[in-house]
Design a protein around this motif. Structure first.
Motif, short mmCIF file in Angstrom:
data_model
loop_
_atom_site.label_atom_id
_atom_site.label_comp_id
_atom_site.label_asym_id
_atom_site.label_seq_id
_atom_site.Cartn_x
_atom_site.Cartn_y
_atom_site.Cartn_z
N TYR A 69 0.83 -1.19 0.00
CA TYR A 69 0.00 0.00 0.00
C TYR A 69 0.87 1.25 0.00
O TYR A 69 1.88 1.25 0.69
CB TYR A 69 -0.90 -0.03 1.24
CG TYR A 69 -1.90 1.07 1.30
CD1 TYR A 69 -3.07 1.00 0.58
CD2 TYR A 69 -1.67 2.20 2.07
CE1 TYR A 69 -4.00 2.02 0.64
CE2 TYR A 69 -2.58 3.23 2.14
CZ TYR A 69 -3.75 3.14 1.41
OH TYR A 69 -4.66 4.15 1.46
N PRO A 70 0.61 2.28 -0.77
CA PRO A 70 -0.57 2.57 -1.58
C PRO A 70 -0.50 2.08 -3.02
O PRO A 70 -1.22 2.59 -3.88
CB PRO A 70 -0.65 4.09 -1.53
CG PRO A 70 0.77 4.54 -1.46
CD PRO A 70 1.47 3.47 -0.66
N LEU A 75 -4.03 -3.32 0.31
CA LEU A 75 -4.73 -2.64 1.40
C LEU A 75 -3.70 -2.17 2.41
O LEU A 75 -2.58 -2.70 2.47
CB LEU A 75 -5.71 -3.62 2.08
CG LEU A 75 -6.83 -4.17 1.19
CD1 LEU A 75 -7.61 -5.23 1.95
CD2 LEU A 75 -7.74 -3.04 0.74
N PRO A 76 -4.05 -1.19 3.28
CA PRO A 76 -3.09 -0.70 4.26
C PRO A 76 -2.56 -1.78 5.20
O PRO A 76 -1.46 -1.66 5.73
CB PRO A 76 -3.87 0.36 5.05
CG PRO A 76 -4.94 0.79 4.13
CD PRO A 76 -5.29 -0.41 3.29
N THR A 77 -3.30 -2.85 5.39
CA THR A 77 -2.87 -3.91 6.32
C THR A 77 -2.13 -5.05 5.64
O THR A 77 -1.67 -5.98 6.30
CB THR A 77 -4.09 -4.49 7.06
OG1 THR A 77 -5.04 -4.93 6.09
CG2 THR A 77 -4.71 -3.44 7.97
N SER A 135 4.14 -3.46 8.40
CA SER A 135 3.78 -2.67 7.22
C SER A 135 2.73 -1.62 7.51
O SER A 135 2.55 -0.68 6.73
CB SER A 135 3.27 -3.59 6.10
OG SER A 135 4.30 -4.44 5.67
N SER A 136 2.01 -1.77 8.61
CA SER A 136 0.96 -0.81 8.93
C SER A 136 1.37 0.20 10.01
O SER A 136 0.56 1.00 10.46
CB SER A 136 -0.32 -1.53 9.35
OG SER A 136 -0.10 -2.29 10.51
N ARG A 192 2.53 5.03 7.05
CA ARG A 192 1.95 5.12 5.71
C ARG A 192 2.98 5.79 4.82
O ARG A 192 3.71 6.68 5.23
CB ARG A 192 0.65 5.93 5.73
CG ARG A 192 -0.40 5.26 6.57
CD ARG A 192 -1.72 5.16 5.85
NE ARG A 192 -2.64 4.34 6.62
CZ ARG A 192 -3.52 4.82 7.49
NH1 ARG A 192 -3.61 6.11 7.70
NH2 ARG A 192 -4.32 3.99 8.13
N ARG A 193 3.00 5.36 3.58
CA ARG A 193 3.97 5.87 2.62
C ARG A 193 3.28 6.86 1.68
O ARG A 193 2.21 6.60 1.16
CB ARG A 193 4.55 4.71 1.81
CG ARG A 193 5.50 5.11 0.73
CD ARG A 193 6.17 3.90 0.07
NE ARG A 193 5.27 2.89 -0.41
CZ ARG A 193 4.76 2.87 -1.64
NH1 ARG A 193 5.06 3.80 -2.51
NH2 ARG A 193 3.95 1.89 -2.01
N ARG A 224 -0.22 -0.27 16.37
CA ARG A 224 -0.63 -1.52 15.74
C ARG A 224 0.02 -2.67 16.49
O ARG A 224 1.18 -2.57 16.91
CB ARG A 224 -0.18 -1.59 14.28
CG ARG A 224 -0.67 -0.47 13.39
CD ARG A 224 -2.16 -0.62 13.06
NE ARG A 224 -2.57 0.32 12.06
CZ ARG A 224 -3.13 1.50 12.31
NH1 ARG A 224 -3.31 1.89 13.54
NH2 ARG A 224 -3.50 2.29 11.32
#
Length: 169
Positions: A64-65, A70-72, A104-105, A108-109, A142
């Motif tokens: 993601y993105p 998905l973000p997760t 990964s969550s 955010r990139r 998270r």
């Protein structure tokens, strides 16, 4: 507790980080080792343990993105990343597979056109990330689940490197 489980190890960092003042200082402060074959071989010859993120730049831009993620979702690239395994086989050192589910969550990139191409050119990941409140060094809350596999000991090299590589990857 996690570090006690794995013991002391040096983190492998992209060679280009030594040319970026802020990153060079950070890599030096964590006793990082250059990702060049010569530096890694010397560290293994000295009996040091290394932390390797084999996905490198491509893995940082996967997920993601990017389309379809998905973000997760977790993104891992290993199929064409065998140089660290080759060195382990040549030096007779075990590979201990580790993964942190959920990492990964944590951030955010930002998707910026051309950044991936520039990163490939410089051989260093130029990724702009943010966390809670839009702050770069404040991760989102998270849960993380760390998984550490059993060490994979390379067989004695009998010249069949291709066969050995397939056993370890």
């Amino acid at each position: 507790a996690f570090l006690a489980l794995l013991g002391r190890a040096r983190t492998v960092a992209a060679s280009a980080t030594r040319y970026l003042p802020g990153l060079a200082f950070h890599v030096a402060s964590i006793d990082g080792v250059d990702a060049s074959r010569g530096a890694l071989d010397a560290a293994l010859a000295a009996g040091e343990s290394l932390r390797v993120a084999p996905g490198g730049i491509a893995e940082m831009f996967a997920g993601y993105p990017s389309a379809g993620f998905l973000p997760t979702d977790e993104a891992v690239l290993l199929a064409s990343r065998r140089g660290f395994v080759r060195l382990a086989v040549e030096r007779g050192v075990p590979v201990v597979p580790c993964f942190a589910f959920g990492s990964s969550s944590l951030f955010r990139r930002l998707h910026l056109p051309g950044l991936q191409t520039l990163s490939k050119l410089l051989r260093a990941s130029l990724v702009l990330v943010y966390g809670r409140g839009g702050i770069p060094f404040m991760p989102f809350r998270r849960p993380l689940r760390f998984v550490v596999g059993d060490p994979i000991y390379p067989p004695v090299c009998d010249g069949d490197r291709v066969g050995i590589m397939h056993q370890l990857v």
